[in-house]
Design a protein around this motif. Structure first.
Motif, mmCIF file in Angstrom:
data_model
loop_
_atom_site.group_PDB
_atom_site.id
_atom_site.type_symbol
_atom_site.label_atom_id
_atom_site.label_comp_id
_atom_site.label_asym_id
_atom_site.label_seq_id
_atom_site.Cartn_x
_atom_site.Cartn_y
_atom_site.Cartn_z
ATOM 1 N N MET A 174 -2.077 4.057 2.571
ATOM 2 C CA MET A 174 -1.782 4.733 1.301
ATOM 3 C C MET A 174 -1.655 6.241 1.483
ATOM 4 N N ALA A 231 1.439 4.053 -3.256
ATOM 5 C CA ALA A 231 1.132 5.489 -3.151
ATOM 6 C C ALA A 231 2.310 6.369 -3.569
ATOM 7 N N VAL A 232 3.498 5.773 -3.722
ATOM 8 C CA VAL A 232 4.675 6.578 -4.106
ATOM 9 C C VAL A 232 5.276 6.036 -5.406
ATOM 10 N N GLU A 233 6.124 6.846 -6.023
ATOM 11 C CA GLU A 233 6.819 6.363 -7.218
ATOM 12 C C GLU A 233 7.934 5.403 -6.795
ATOM 13 N N ASN A 240 6.763 11.201 -4.707
ATOM 14 C CA ASN A 240 5.340 11.058 -4.997
ATOM 15 C C ASN A 240 5.008 11.524 -6.408
ATOM 16 N N GLN A 241 3.952 10.888 -6.946
ATOM 17 C CA GLN A 241 3.570 11.226 -8.326
ATOM 18 C C GLN A 241 3.056 12.645 -8.448
ATOM 19 N N ARG A 283 -7.101 -4.468 -4.611
ATOM 20 C CA ARG A 283 -7.919 -3.345 -4.147
ATOM 21 C C ARG A 283 -9.350 -3.485 -4.683
ATOM 22 N N ASN A 290 -12.850 -4.023 -2.647
ATOM 23 C CA ASN A 290 -13.967 -3.100 -2.866
ATOM 24 C C ASN A 290 -15.229 -3.861 -3.262
ATOM 25 N N ALA A 309 0.838 -1.208 0.000
ATOM 26 C CA ALA A 309 0.000 0.000 0.000
ATOM 27 C C ALA A 309 0.869 1.253 0.000
ATOM 28 N N LEU A 310 1.950 1.217 0.781
ATOM 29 C CA LEU A 310 2.855 2.373 0.811
ATOM 30 C C LEU A 310 3.559 2.540 -0.536
ATOM 31 N N PRO A 325 -3.417 8.543 -4.600
ATOM 32 C CA PRO A 325 -4.090 7.249 -4.749
ATOM 33 C C PRO A 325 -4.958 6.919 -3.536
ATOM 34 N N SER A 326 -6.084 6.266 -3.807
ATOM 35 C CA SER A 326 -7.011 5.939 -2.725
ATOM 36 C C SER A 326 -7.350 4.452 -2.756
ATOM 37 N N ALA A 327 -7.665 3.904 -1.595
ATOM 38 C CA ALA A 327 -8.036 2.482 -1.523
ATOM 39 C C ALA A 327 -9.466 2.279 -2.001
ATOM 40 N N TYR A 328 -10.291 3.299 -1.832
ATOM 41 C CA TYR A 328 -11.709 3.163 -2.167
ATOM 42 C C TYR A 328 -11.941 3.364 -3.659
#
Lengths: 122, 342
Positions: free
Chosen positions: B24, A29-31, B104-105, A91, A95, A25-26, B182-185
């Protein structure tokens, strides 16, 4: 309920482990990031983190690059396209399972009392 | 839905998704944790304010010569790059060795920053050239040529011909849909086969309207208070060239800076409560400085909206000091690791 069970059964076991889920997950979220970032953000110890990263690398989900920042060694970590796709599937599965639960719960709630502002259309 | 005990805390997937989301979002909690963005922005505003004093202090021959007049624009050039370069430098030297590196993007990249600057420059040149051409040819092209403005018209036309396509080209690169965190949902999955009733839709419309109204009311309220304080400070004003046009500019500057400060510190202000005091300074200091310090007498290049250079300097100083204090607190709370990570 069958749909929910199927969605849970389809979850990627490499990712669906608390430690690795945190790492992926980490990373998602990053490149890219370094070992120290993951160490601090996950709260895992060095040994655990290394072992999880090795498993992710074996699965082809993470790329580990040993480099230098000036004279200091640095381990750069990033998700591979395969890892990103696997995380995206994971993910979406989560969901989907949650959405099925949500719909069941709303249907139950509707049966118990008069309908709220949201209604289910099946 | 909230009074239903089955929703959503006791659904395992809901908990897992919440954990995933929290994980995230962790990298976003680092925004301005080290005060770098504040220091960068503060330096830029300080340079903007001090550039007029700097220009006043330069010998006249420096600005008079076409070979050395660029020296006068040096602080402005530095001002453009400070918000990018200073946080990056602090990251490399202080932050990353302490809490690790992450990229980060959604971070501003140097290439995009340079493109944005040239885009702004191209638009500015195109608009100015167009205005020049329109004003020169208001009575027709022949009278303008007869007046001896032909060369000037050709020059402005050339500038317009180059800058307008350049602005269009760069605009297509610069104006893009911003990449979201980015999101998990996944809303389309979560709400598929669910639809809203007309009551629900009107409820959400009312909510949106209420939120918009709240923000407008807050802006008007803060603007009104600032304007009131400016009015009260009028009696303290030492310089005589006071006007409402300048006051309106000051209100816009003060309120927008205060909002920007809150946005920069949305995360950090929960940790550092003293930032509320800095915010109060951000609101009051420019007004007092505007009333008491007249500033340099030459026409400053940064006198936007009639804002005096000392006011910009005061705002920049608050940003800079707030950033410096945040950086000191960050260094104290995050010592260098005793042994380097593998």
């Amino acid at each position: 309920m069958n749909e929910q069970l199927r969605a849970i059964a389809e979850l990627d076991r490499v990712i669906h482990e608390p430690g690795r889920m945190m790492i992926v997950a980490l990373l998602a979220a990053v490149e890219e990031c370094d070992f120290l970032f993951l160490l601090r953000e996950t709260g895992l110890n060095k040994g655990n983190l290394s072992s999880h990263l090795s498993k992710l690398e074996e699965a082809g989900y993470a790329q580990i690059e040993k480099t230098y920042r000036g004279k200091v060694p640095q381990t750069l970590l990033r998700l591979t396209p395969k890892g990103r796709a696997a995380f995206e599937d994971y993910r979406k599965s989560l969901n989907t399972a949650f959405a099925d639960h949500l719909r069941d719960s709303i249907a139950d709630a509707k049966q118990q009392r008069s309908p709220n502002s949201n209604e289910l259309s099946r | 839905m909230n009074d239903n005990p089955r929703l959503p805390a006791d659904i395992p997937e809901a908990r897992e998704l919440a954990d995933l989301q929290s994980q995230m979002q962790r990298s976003t909690r680092r925004v301005n944790l080290d005060g770098g963005p504040e220091l960068g922005w503060g330096t830029a505003v300080l340079l903007g304010g001090l550039s007029s004093f700097y220009v006043s202090a330069l010998p006249k021959w420096v600005l008079g010569s076409p070979w050395s007049s660029w020296v006068g624009w040096l602080p402005m050039a530095c001002m453009c790059f400070a918000p990018y370069a200073i946080p990056r430098m602090i990251n490399r030297l202080i932050t990353w060795p302490r809490i690790g590196y992450s990229s980060n993007q959604y971070e501003l990249k140097l290439g995009l920053l340079i493109k944005s600057m040239f885009f702004g420059l191209a638009i500015g040149v195109a608009v100015v050239s167009l205005c020049e051409i329109i004003s020169e040819t208001q009575q027709g092209i022949s009278p303008a040529i007869a007046r001896g403005a032909g060369k000037h018209l050709i020059w402005e036309g050339l500038k317009l011909l180059i800058s307008a396509p350049l602005a269009v080209y760069l605009g297509r690169n610069v104006i893009t849909k911003r990449q979201l965190v980015p999101s998990a949902y996944d809303a389309p999955i979560l709400f598929q086969r669910l639809r809203q009733t007309p009551e629900g839709q009107s409820h959400i419309r009312m909510m949106k309207f209420g939120v918009a109204l709240f923000f407008v009311a807050v802006l008007l309220l803060v603007g009104g208070i600032v304007l009131g304080v400016i009015w009260l400070a009028k009696s303290m004003t030492l310089h005589t060239d006071w006007d409402w046009h300048q006051s309106a500019g000051l209100v816009i500057l003060v309120v927008s800076n205060a909002l920007l400060y809150l946005m920069f510190n949305a995360v950090a202000i929960r940790r550092y409560k003293w930032k509320w005091i800095a915010l109060a300074f951000m609101l009051i200091a420019p007004i007092l400085v505007n009333a008491r310090i007249p500033g340099p007498t030459n026409q400053p290049p940064t006198a936007l909206l009639g804002i005096r250079p000392p006011v910009l300097t005061a705002i920049g100083l608050v940003w800079f000091l707030s950033g410096a204090l945040t950086l000191i607190a960050f260094i104290r709370q995050n010592p260098l690791p005793k042994e380097p990570a593998p």
